[in-house]
Motif scaffolding. Sequence first.
Motif, PDB file in Angstrom:
ATOM      1  N   PRO A   1       0.975  -1.065   0.203  1.00 11.90           N
ATOM      2  CA  PRO A   1       0.075  -0.665   0.171  1.00 11.90           C
ATOM      3  C   PRO A   1       0.813   1.385   0.007  1.00 11.90           C
ATOM      4  CG  PRO A   1      -0.808  -1.425   1.679  1.00 11.90           C
ATOM      5  CD  PRO A   1       0.646  -2.496   0.829  1.00 11.90           C
ATOM      6  N   TYR A   2       1.701   0.999   0.849  1.00 10.81           N
ATOM      7  CA  TYR A   2       2.361   2.671   0.690  1.00 10.81           C
ATOM      8  C   TYR A   2       3.732   2.577  -0.525  1.00 10.81           C
ATOM      9  CZ  TYR A   2       1.540   1.310   4.956  1.00 10.81           C
ATOM     10  OH  TYR A   2       0.875   0.479   6.698  1.00 10.81           O
ATOM     11  N   ALA A   3       3.389   2.132  -1.916  1.00  8.44           N
ATOM     12  CA  ALA A   3       3.867   2.004  -2.645  1.00  8.44           C
ATOM     13  C   ALA A   3       3.500   3.502  -3.754  1.00  8.44           C
ATOM     14  CB  ALA A   3       3.262   1.181  -4.075  1.00  8.44           C
ATOM     15  N   THR A   4       1.799   3.633  -3.234  1.00 12.98           N
ATOM     16  CA  THR A   4       0.842   4.054  -4.069  1.00 12.98           C
ATOM     17  C   THR A   4       1.087   5.889  -2.977  1.00 12.98           C
ATOM     18  OG1 THR A   4      -0.547   4.459  -1.847  1.00 12.98           O
ATOM     19  CG2 THR A   4      -0.554   2.395  -4.007  1.00 12.98           C
ATOM     20  N   ASP A   5       1.199   5.607  -1.981  1.00  9.02           N
ATOM     21  CA  ASP A   5       2.571   6.740  -1.396  1.00  9.02           C
ATOM     22  C   ASP A   5       3.169   7.351  -2.467  1.00  9.02           C
ATOM     23  OD1 ASP A   5       0.602   7.727   0.926  1.00  9.02           O
ATOM     24  OD2 ASP A   5       1.894   5.663   1.590  1.00  9.02           O
ATOM     25  N   ALA A   6       4.228   6.364  -2.940  1.00 11.88           N
ATOM     26  CA  ALA A   6       5.247   7.045  -4.620  1.00 11.88           C
ATOM     27  C   ALA A   6       4.604   7.493  -5.116  1.00 11.88           C
ATOM     28  CB  ALA A   6       6.281   6.129  -4.278  1.00 11.88           C
TER      29      ALA A   6
END
Length: 395
Positions: free
Chosen positions: A58-63
Amino acid sequence: MVSNRSILASHVEEALLERNRRYGEFFEQEAPRLALACRGMSDRFLKGGRLLAFGRGPYATDAQHVSVEFVHPVIVGKRALPALDLSILFGPWLGAILKPEDIVMGFGPPEGDPEVQSALDSATAAGAMTFALPGVRGSYTCPGLATDPFQHQEMIEMLYHTLWETVHVFLEHRELGHDVGDAGFLYPFLGQQKQETGGMLEDVAASIRMKVAEDAKLRAQVAQEESEQIANATLAIHDRLRRGGKLILFGNGGSATDANDWMLDCVQPPAGLRPVPAVSLSLEPANITALANDVGTDVIFLRQLIAQARPEDVAIGISTSGGSKNIILALEESHKRNLLTVALLGYDGGGIVRRGLADWPLVIRSDYIPRIQEVQASVYHIIRQLLETAGHAQN
């Protein structure tokens, strides 16, 4: 007698308001450091540096989100700044393209991600400015924001929105030394004459606190006005999932990253939550570019939805404006196919609300996109969390 539905709505309201307290405390203390970090970023961009971002799950979506914000600024007239999402293969990719003048931003869960931290350490050693979100080593570190992964991610989104909004002030002030243009309403302390940026830091920190206060006011408004609607939408979604349905999510730009995040929160949930079937039509670049090239951007979600949808499914469109034609066409088709339709919207809900295209419109009534997106993130995270227990509230 208080109904279970009312209890669920109360849970929504409490969850929104509790966020305000936690987020306000953090940014009140952190504003000076963020102002300093924005000044450092402006130095790097003026020297030709790029923003290189990455994360996993899910933290790839912050990138994805931070990259699209810098490349495609929503403040009219602001320059496009070079940014890339390296999440798909961040270690080797970073090693191949990193320059000392670059800015490197790594995202991870509340407890951190050793692989992300290792890549940040390598970037620091190469001379880059690094943001550990979270982490304990880097030019800017942010350990232990919140133990709840959803609240942690919302605070990180507020943080990088602040960086994106504020870096333009330093860039224009240093390079132009005159009118700050369309950003002026955000930074009334800036005049026509060039100043040294050191004296701006305190004023910029005050502006950051002002942004967080606006965010809290909007979240409190949603808590008061939309909690029952959010609770009822959650119950309706839960009913479709109980019948074997799945979530089909879609959005453009920053809303695309929110659709992707919501989907990943479903299929790879934090500890304690069960997986929920979901797909994001925004996470299909080959399909999107094929359809956009051969037919047009209006159908990039419609044609995918025709292939994916079943009558028991839930179509969820995310749009800050409520007027994106490709979202409207997909929701129209969803109605024809008897899907449950949910829309997470900003402004007044736009054409989606006026035309009644969503069974459950959830409207964040603001006209400023970063604040809309920050509160939208709270809303869909709360829905995801409550899907776990929503069945007990149906009566």
